[in-house]
Write a protein that holds these residues in place. Sequence first.
Motif, mmCIF file in Angstrom:
data_model
loop_
_atom_site.group_PDB
_atom_site.id
_atom_site.type_symbol
_atom_site.label_atom_id
_atom_site.label_comp_id
_atom_site.label_asym_id
_atom_site.label_seq_id
_atom_site.Cartn_x
_atom_site.Cartn_y
_atom_site.Cartn_z
ATOM 1 N N SER A 277 0.859 -1.181 0.000
ATOM 2 C CA SER A 277 0.000 0.000 0.000
ATOM 3 C C SER A 277 0.893 1.228 0.000
ATOM 4 C CB SER A 277 -0.916 0.012 1.230
ATOM 5 O OG SER A 277 -0.142 -0.013 2.426
ATOM 6 N N VAL A 278 0.443 2.306 -0.631
ATOM 7 C CA VAL A 278 1.216 3.549 -0.669
ATOM 8 C C VAL A 278 0.281 4.737 -0.504
ATOM 9 C CG1 VAL A 278 3.166 2.702 -2.042
ATOM 10 C CG2 VAL A 278 1.119 3.548 -3.200
ATOM 11 N N LEU A 290 6.199 10.489 2.086
ATOM 12 C CA LEU A 290 5.629 9.338 1.408
ATOM 13 C C LEU A 290 5.381 8.236 2.435
ATOM 14 C CD1 LEU A 290 7.894 9.251 -1.778
ATOM 15 C CD2 LEU A 290 5.718 10.444 -1.428
ATOM 16 N N VAL A 291 4.396 7.400 2.164
ATOM 17 C CA VAL A 291 4.000 6.339 3.092
ATOM 18 C C VAL A 291 3.931 5.025 2.317
ATOM 19 C CG1 VAL A 291 2.244 5.527 4.714
ATOM 20 C CG2 VAL A 291 2.624 7.994 4.408
ATOM 21 N N ALA A 292 4.512 3.966 2.881
ATOM 22 C CA ALA A 292 4.457 2.647 2.246
ATOM 23 C C ALA A 292 4.253 1.577 3.306
ATOM 24 C CB ALA A 292 5.737 2.372 1.450
ATOM 25 N N GLY A 293 3.325 0.663 3.049
ATOM 26 C CA GLY A 293 3.052 -0.434 3.967
ATOM 27 C C GLY A 293 3.786 -1.695 3.565
ATOM 28 N N ALA A 294 4.224 -2.459 4.574
ATOM 29 C CA ALA A 294 4.889 -3.753 4.372
ATOM 30 C C ALA A 294 4.220 -4.765 5.300
ATOM 31 C CB ALA A 294 6.382 -3.642 4.667
ATOM 32 N N GLN A 298 8.076 -9.404 9.481
ATOM 33 C CA GLN A 298 8.095 -10.222 10.694
ATOM 34 C C GLN A 298 6.718 -10.788 11.029
ATOM 35 O OE1 GLN A 298 10.178 -7.496 13.524
ATOM 36 N NE2 GLN A 298 11.736 -9.099 13.523
ATOM 37 N N HIS A 299 5.930 -11.085 10.022
ATOM 38 C CA HIS A 299 4.576 -11.639 10.161
ATOM 39 C C HIS A 299 3.593 -10.654 10.781
ATOM 40 C CE1 HIS A 299 5.674 -15.671 8.964
ATOM 41 N NE2 HIS A 299 6.670 -15.655 9.816
ATOM 42 N N LYS A 300 4.037 -9.455 11.165
ATOM 43 C CA LYS A 300 3.178 -8.515 11.883
ATOM 44 C C LYS A 300 2.840 -7.281 11.059
ATOM 45 C CE LYS A 300 5.277 -9.935 16.252
ATOM 46 N NZ LYS A 300 6.077 -9.505 17.421
ATOM 47 N N GLY A 301 3.771 -6.838 10.228
ATOM 48 C CA GLY A 301 3.529 -5.674 9.400
ATOM 49 C C GLY A 301 4.237 -4.427 9.890
ATOM 50 N N LYS A 302 4.475 -3.517 8.967
ATOM 51 C CA LYS A 302 5.141 -2.256 9.278
ATOM 52 C C LYS A 302 4.715 -1.226 8.243
ATOM 53 C CE LYS A 302 9.558 -1.819 10.575
ATOM 54 N NZ LYS A 302 11.051 -1.785 10.564
ATOM 55 N N VAL A 303 4.661 0.045 8.670
ATOM 56 C CA VAL A 303 4.406 1.158 7.764
ATOM 57 C C VAL A 303 5.559 2.146 7.912
ATOM 58 C CG1 VAL A 303 2.906 3.117 7.234
ATOM 59 C CG2 VAL A 303 1.901 0.903 7.819
ATOM 60 N N VAL A 304 6.133 2.557 6.789
ATOM 61 C CA VAL A 304 7.290 3.444 6.799
ATOM 62 C C VAL A 304 6.892 4.804 6.243
ATOM 63 C CG1 VAL A 304 9.664 3.768 6.020
ATOM 64 C CG2 VAL A 304 8.807 1.463 6.476
ATOM 65 N N SER A 335 -1.914 -10.227 11.318
ATOM 66 C CA SER A 335 -2.976 -9.218 11.229
ATOM 67 C C SER A 335 -2.929 -8.432 9.923
ATOM 68 C CB SER A 335 -2.890 -8.252 12.406
ATOM 69 O OG SER A 335 -1.722 -7.459 12.330
ATOM 70 N N TYR A 336 -1.806 -8.493 9.203
ATOM 71 C CA TYR A 336 -1.608 -7.777 7.943
ATOM 72 C C TYR A 336 -1.657 -6.265 8.128
ATOM 73 C CZ TYR A 336 -0.508 -9.910 3.526
ATOM 74 O OH TYR A 336 0.186 -10.428 2.464
ATOM 75 N N PHE A 337 -1.054 -5.818 9.231
ATOM 76 C CA PHE A 337 -0.944 -4.391 9.521
ATOM 77 C C PHE A 337 -0.189 -3.699 8.389
ATOM 78 C CE2 PHE A 337 1.625 -0.887 11.213
ATOM 79 C CZ PHE A 337 0.658 -0.115 11.845
ATOM 80 N N GLY A 338 -0.797 -2.649 7.839
ATOM 81 C CA GLY A 338 -0.168 -1.910 6.750
ATOM 82 C C GLY A 338 -0.634 -2.313 5.374
#
Length: 394
Positions: A277-278, A290-294, A298-304, A335-338
Motif C-alpha cells: 500500500s502507498v 511518502l508512506v508505504a506499507g509492508a 516479521q509476520h506482523k507488518g510495518k508502515v514506513v 494481522s496484515y498491519f499496513g
Amino acid sequence: MDLVGVLQYGERLVQEWALGQHPTAQRLLEAARNLTRQEGRETRTAMAIRQAWWALEWEYKRDWDTESFSPAQGGRPGATRLLLVVTDGESHDGDELPAALAECDRQNVTRYAIAVLGHYLRRQKDPEDFIREIKSIASDPDEKYFFNVTDEAALNDIVDALGDRIFSLEGAGLRLGSQEGLGIPAGSTAGGTESPSSPRSGTRGDNESAFELEMSQIGFSIHRLEDGILFGMVGAYDWEGGVLEESQRGRIVPPWEAFQEEFPLELKNHAAYLGYSVSSLQLPGGQHLLVAGAPRFQHKGKVVLFQLDPTGTVTVAQALMGEQPHSPLHPQIGSYFGSEVLALDLEGDGDSDLLLVAAPTYLGGQSRETGRVYVYRVGQVRGQAWAWGCQAGG
C-alpha cells in the motif's frame, strides 16, 4: 517438456494424476480446476514423500508396475527431479520422516517445502514445531527451499516467488526445462482447516536469486501525488518490496539498500512486501512524506514514513508497527498491519491530520477475524513529522 504429477494426502493417499498424464499447460490447468481437497484426521507426510520419490525414481523395478508414477507412466531416466511438499499441519508419522528424506537425498531429489500457517494463526497456536518439521523436509539451505504462507489463499501469491527461486537454480547448475519432472504432494491438517478469503495474503521466505526488479509487480498499489504518481512494487528485490516515483522530478527508484535500516538482512525479511500500500502526508509549510506499507514484515507488518530525494536516497521519518504507547496491546502475528493506508485532511486546509492503517485479519475476541484500524494523528515538531497513534477495533 516438463512433467508434473500430483499426489494429495491426509490419512490416505490419492493420486490425482501421473507424470506425463497431462502433457500441456492447458490440460494441467483444466485438471487442477477439478481437484477437491481431501480431509482427514491424520497427516501422513512421510508416507506421501515415500510415494512421491518412487514417482521420480527412473530405474524400472518389476513391483513398480502397480505404482502410480512408475517409469511406464511417465518417469524418465536422467530427469532432474523436484519435489514440492505443501502442508498445513505437523505429520502423524514424523518418526518415519528421516528415512523418507534420506532416500530422497540418495535419489538426488531436490525438495521445496511450503508451510501453510492458517490453522495455527487462527487458533493462536505456536507454529514453531510445525515450521521446524517443514524446514527439515526442505533441501538445504532453508533460505532457498523453504516457504511459509499465512493461509491457503496466500498460495496464489507464492507462485511468482517460487518460480523466481527455481529460475535462480539454473545458475547453480540445476537444468530446468525438457529434463524436469515434478511430483507434488499436498497435505491437510487433522480435522481440516478454514479457507478464509484473506485479502491479498502474503508469503514469507528468503530468496537468494539474482532478481531485483524483474518480479516487481509495479502498480500493485498506486497513489496520486501533487505532481506525479507513487507506485508500489511488492515483488522488487526478492519480494522485500519497494516503491517507484514518476513525477516532474523524473523516475526515481530507490535501490535495495535504501530501506535496509528498516529491513535489515539479519531479520531475513525478503518477503516483507513493502509497497503493498502507498500514500502520502501533506505537512504544514509545504513539506510532505511518502508512506508505504509492508504487511508481511516479521509476520506482523510495518508502515514506513519517508522522504525520497531525486537520487533515490531515502530518509525515514518514522516506522509504525501498530504499537500504542502505555498500552498492553501489541502488533499481532498475521494481522496484515499496513495492507491499506489512507491520509485524511479533516480541517480542509490541505494538510494531513490523520493517517489510517488497516490490519484486516486482526483477531478479536473468541479468535474471530474482526479486523482493526489504527488511527494516527499527524503532527510536526522542529521540522520533523511524527505520528501518534490510537487504535479503533473493527
